[in-house]
Design a protein around this motif. Structure first.
Motif, PDB file in Angstrom:
ATOM      1  N   GLY A 170       0.811  -1.205   0.000  1.00  0.00           N
ATOM      2  CA  GLY A 170       0.000   0.000   0.000  1.00  0.00           C
ATOM      3  C   GLY A 170       0.842   1.252   0.000  1.00  0.00           C
ATOM      4  O   GLY A 170       2.025   1.242  -0.360  1.00  0.00           O
ATOM      5  N   VAL A 171       0.228   2.332   0.433  1.00  0.00           N
ATOM      6  CA  VAL A 171       0.847   3.655   0.466  1.00  0.00           C
ATOM      7  C   VAL A 171       0.780   4.190   1.886  1.00  0.00           C
ATOM      8  O   VAL A 171      -0.164   3.897   2.629  1.00  0.00           O
ATOM      9  N   GLU A 172       1.777   4.961   2.283  1.00  0.00           N
ATOM     10  CA  GLU A 172       1.746   5.607   3.594  1.00  0.00           C
ATOM     11  C   GLU A 172       1.207   7.030   3.443  1.00  0.00           C
ATOM     12  O   GLU A 172       1.698   7.803   2.613  1.00  0.00           O
ATOM     13  N   VAL A 173       0.191   7.331   4.257  1.00  0.00           N
ATOM     14  CA  VAL A 173      -0.496   8.628   4.172  1.00  0.00           C
ATOM     15  C   VAL A 173      -0.433   9.317   5.531  1.00  0.00           C
ATOM     16  O   VAL A 173      -0.861   8.751   6.543  1.00  0.00           O
TER      17      VAL A 173
ATOM     18  N   ASP B 174      10.530   3.628   8.076  1.00  0.00           N
ATOM     19  CA  ASP B 174      11.738   3.316   7.316  1.00  0.00           C
ATOM     20  C   ASP B 174      11.446   2.381   6.146  1.00  0.00           C
ATOM     21  O   ASP B 174      12.259   2.261   5.229  1.00  0.00           O
ATOM     22  N   GLN B 175      10.286   1.698   6.201  1.00  0.00           N
ATOM     23  CA  GLN B 175       9.944   0.750   5.135  1.00  0.00           C
ATOM     24  C   GLN B 175       9.455   1.462   3.872  1.00  0.00           C
ATOM     25  O   GLN B 175       9.374   0.849   2.814  1.00  0.00           O
ATOM     26  N   SER B 176       9.106   2.739   4.008  1.00  0.00           N
ATOM     27  CA  SER B 176       8.560   3.483   2.873  1.00  0.00           C
ATOM     28  C   SER B 176       9.643   4.372   2.269  1.00  0.00           C
ATOM     29  O   SER B 176      10.366   5.069   2.987  1.00  0.00           O
ATOM     30  N   SER B 177       9.747   4.344   0.937  1.00  0.00           N
ATOM     31  CA  SER B 177      10.771   5.156   0.277  1.00  0.00           C
ATOM     32  C   SER B 177      10.226   6.013  -0.859  1.00  0.00           C
ATOM     33  O   SER B 177      10.797   7.038  -1.213  1.00  0.00           O
ATOM     34  N   LYS B 178       9.088   5.572  -1.455  1.00  0.00           N
ATOM     35  CA  LYS B 178       8.588   6.318  -2.608  1.00  0.00           C
ATOM     36  C   LYS B 178       7.093   6.607  -2.542  1.00  0.00           C
ATOM     37  O   LYS B 178       6.649   7.680  -2.934  1.00  0.00           O
ATOM     38  N   SER B 179       6.301   5.683  -2.040  1.00  0.00           N
ATOM     39  CA  SER B 179       4.842   5.863  -2.029  1.00  0.00           C
ATOM     40  C   SER B 179       4.416   6.519  -0.726  1.00  0.00           C
ATOM     41  O   SER B 179       3.864   5.880   0.172  1.00  0.00           O
ATOM     42  N   ARG B 180       4.671   7.819  -0.628  1.00  0.00           N
ATOM     43  CA  ARG B 180       4.369   8.576   0.585  1.00  0.00           C
ATOM     44  C   ARG B 180       3.565   9.828   0.225  1.00  0.00           C
ATOM     45  O   ARG B 180       3.913  10.539  -0.719  1.00  0.00           O
TER      46      ARG B 180
ATOM     47  N   ALA C 103       8.941  17.240  -1.554  1.00  0.00           N
ATOM     48  CA  ALA C 103       8.897  16.690  -2.910  1.00  0.00           C
ATOM     49  C   ALA C 103      10.266  16.177  -3.335  1.00  0.00           C
ATOM     50  O   ALA C 103      10.370  15.182  -4.073  1.00  0.00           O
ATOM     51  N   GLU C 104      11.323  16.812  -2.865  1.00  0.00           N
ATOM     52  CA  GLU C 104      12.684  16.403  -3.221  1.00  0.00           C
ATOM     53  C   GLU C 104      13.029  15.020  -2.676  1.00  0.00           C
ATOM     54  O   GLU C 104      13.885  14.323  -3.246  1.00  0.00           O
ATOM     55  N   VAL C 105      12.380  14.620  -1.581  1.00  0.00           N
ATOM     56  CA  VAL C 105      12.644  13.283  -1.010  1.00  0.00           C
ATOM     57  C   VAL C 105      11.544  12.293  -1.393  1.00  0.00           C
ATOM     58  O   VAL C 105      11.427  11.226  -0.795  1.00  0.00           O
ATOM     59  N   GLY C 106      10.736  12.648  -2.399  1.00  0.00           N
ATOM     60  CA  GLY C 106       9.753  11.717  -2.935  1.00  0.00           C
ATOM     61  C   GLY C 106       8.404  11.713  -2.260  1.00  0.00           C
ATOM     62  O   GLY C 106       7.619  10.782  -2.454  1.00  0.00           O
ATOM     63  N   VAL C 107       8.088  12.752  -1.485  1.00  0.00           N
ATOM     64  CA  VAL C 107       6.795  12.831  -0.796  1.00  0.00           C
ATOM     65  C   VAL C 107       5.877  13.776  -1.560  1.00  0.00           C
ATOM     66  O   VAL C 107       6.261  14.920  -1.857  1.00  0.00           O
TER      67      VAL C 107
ATOM     68  N   ILE D 158      -4.056   8.192  -4.819  1.00  0.00           N
ATOM     69  CA  ILE D 158      -3.300   7.260  -3.969  1.00  0.00           C
ATOM     70  C   ILE D 158      -3.379   5.842  -4.526  1.00  0.00           C
ATOM     71  O   ILE D 158      -2.377   5.118  -4.583  1.00  0.00           O
ATOM     72  N   HIS D 159      -4.557   5.435  -4.978  1.00  0.00           N
ATOM     73  CA  HIS D 159      -4.727   4.080  -5.500  1.00  0.00           C
ATOM     74  C   HIS D 159      -3.985   3.873  -6.820  1.00  0.00           C
ATOM     75  O   HIS D 159      -3.708   2.725  -7.208  1.00  0.00           O
ATOM     76  N   ARG D 160      -3.664   4.963  -7.500  1.00  0.00           N
ATOM     77  CA  ARG D 160      -2.908   4.848  -8.753  1.00  0.00           C
ATOM     78  C   ARG D 160      -1.397   4.804  -8.513  1.00  0.00           C
ATOM     79  O   ARG D 160      -0.630   4.504  -9.427  1.00  0.00           O
ATOM     80  N   MET D 161      -0.979   5.106  -7.289  1.00  0.00           N
ATOM     81  CA  MET D 161       0.453   5.098  -6.969  1.00  0.00           C
ATOM     82  C   MET D 161       0.964   3.670  -6.850  1.00  0.00           C
ATOM     83  O   MET D 161       0.199   2.733  -6.582  1.00  0.00           O
ATOM     84  N   ASP D 162       2.256   3.497  -7.055  1.00  0.00           N
ATOM     85  CA  ASP D 162       2.875   2.183  -6.898  1.00  0.00           C
ATOM     86  C   ASP D 162       2.870   1.793  -5.423  1.00  0.00           C
ATOM     87  O   ASP D 162       3.400   2.517  -4.573  1.00  0.00           O
ATOM     88  N   ALA D 163       2.275   0.645  -5.155  1.00  0.00           N
ATOM     89  CA  ALA D 163       2.197   0.181  -3.769  1.00  0.00           C
ATOM     90  C   ALA D 163       3.538  -0.389  -3.319  1.00  0.00           C
ATOM     91  O   ALA D 163       4.239  -1.053  -4.084  1.00  0.00           O
ATOM     92  N   GLU D 164       3.876  -0.100  -2.058  1.00  0.00           N
ATOM     93  CA  GLU D 164       5.079  -0.663  -1.456  1.00  0.00           C
ATOM     94  C   GLU D 164       4.695  -1.791  -0.510  1.00  0.00           C
ATOM     95  O   GLU D 164       3.575  -1.835   0.011  1.00  0.00           O
ATOM     96  N   GLU D 165       5.630  -2.676  -0.271  1.00  0.00           N
ATOM     97  CA  GLU D 165       5.366  -3.808   0.618  1.00  0.00           C
ATOM     98  C   GLU D 165       5.781  -3.450   2.038  1.00  0.00           C
ATOM     99  O   GLU D 165       6.905  -3.016   2.288  1.00  0.00           O
TER     100      GLU D 165
END
Length: 336
Positions: free
Chosen positions: A90-93, A186-192, A215-219, A286-293
């Protein structure tokens, strides 16, 4: 690890010592009445040769222990068989909710803050395997709920939010964004995703720069504007909030500021309406974003233990009935 599925029933265990104390009181009152009737204790015993004082206590204790075992049984004791790693995608919100006094304005029914809380609750219902966190902010920001997949806890913490959740008044949107960025796991790197719900009257810091750094760190930073451009007064304690000159304070929606924050934050700005608050388009994004494990360690395969306590209670009740209340008249060594 022992766990009770219905722990509220354990309060009934308070009745166990009361049962024993009640029986002791009844025995004492009965002995007083018999002694008064017979005149002395020796004659009282001769008048009731078959009554066993010991068996009465035995039956009472058996019944009390059986009752306690039954109570533990209905509380459903369980034992966690093992620790298991649970994985989801999923995504972290992180939701940043403005709790400044301006959110008490009644552009919406009953007010901006309550309408926003209702919308967040519905937003949580539409999440799948995503994680969510809550941040409240006014003059400064605080983490109300760390990032979690426990949606029940999210709603519980949401219900406790009010304008008194942050002691310092103001609208520090930039501080809220920085707090949210630090709050991701720490488990999230891109889908934030950060969702800021506010009227946009930022007077404390540079929110645009905070959104750019995020935005520079992918959020991605989304903003939801709550209020109306023409503005509304702020009800406070049965009256309207006034400035130091005695003028009624009118709080207006600053859409330009919120639009700029969303643009540099690689997100989108949505103006909240009375019907559609504006979170549905964000959910779609959010649902269109790449989900992370994500992985978490939880207890699984709980073994129910209630049947053993019910069986033990039943056994004690059967024994209690068989004990009886009279002395045994059978003598093995002196038959007549």
């Amino acid at each position: 690890m022992l766990y009770f599925a219905n722990p509220g029933y354990l309060y009934l265990l308070i009745l166990v010592p009361l049962l024993v104390a009640g029986y002791a009181l009844l025995r004492w009152l009965r002995s007083k009445r018999v002694a008064a009737f017979a005149g002395d204790k020796r004659l009282a015993k001769e008048l009731m040769p078959s009554v066993s004082p010991v068996k009465g206590w035995v039956r009472t204790i058996l019944f009390a222990v059986a009752f306690a075992s039954f109570v533990i049984g209905i509380a459903r004791p369980q034992i966690g068989a093992k620790l298991s790693e649970h994985k989801t995608q999923g995504v972290e919100v992180m939701i940043c909710l403005d709790v400044s006094n301006s959110m008490l304005a009644q552009d919406y029914s009953p007010c901006r803050l309550d309408r926003a809380k209702l919308a967040i609750s519905r937003f949580v219902d539409k999440l799948r395997d995503d994680r969510i966190g809550l941040i409240v902010f006014a003059g400064q920001s605080f983490v109300q709920l760390p990032i979690t997949s426990d949606y029940v806890s999210a709603k519980m913490f949401l219900g406790s939010i009010g304008t008194d959740s942050v002691p310092i008044q103001g609208t520090a949107i930039g501080d809220a964004i920085r707090t949210a960025v630090r709050g991701f796991s720490d488990q999230s790197s891109k889908s934030r995703v950060i969702i800021i719900i506010t009227d946009g009257e930022n007077h404390e810091d540079d929110a645009v720069e905070a959104a750019r750094q995020a935005a520079e760190v992918g959020v991605r930073v989304f903003t939801v504007g709550v209020g109306s451009p023409e503005g509304k007064p702020i009800p406070m304690g049965g009256d309207l909030l006034k400035d130091k000159d005695g003028n009624i304070v009118v709080t207006k929606l600053d859409e330009a500021a919120l639009q700029e924050i969303a643009d540099v934050g690689n997100g989108a700005y949505v103006r909240a309406g009375n019907g559609e608050f504006g979170l549905n388009p964000i959910i779609d994004s959010i649902h269109r974003m790449d989900a992370e494990e994500f992985s978490s360690v939880v207890f699984e395969e709980f073994d129910e233990q209630y049947m053993y306590f019910f069986g033990f209670a039943l056994l004690l009740l059967v024994v209690e009935m068989l004990v009886g209340s009279r002395k045994l008249r059978f003598n093995l060594f002196n038959r007549k």
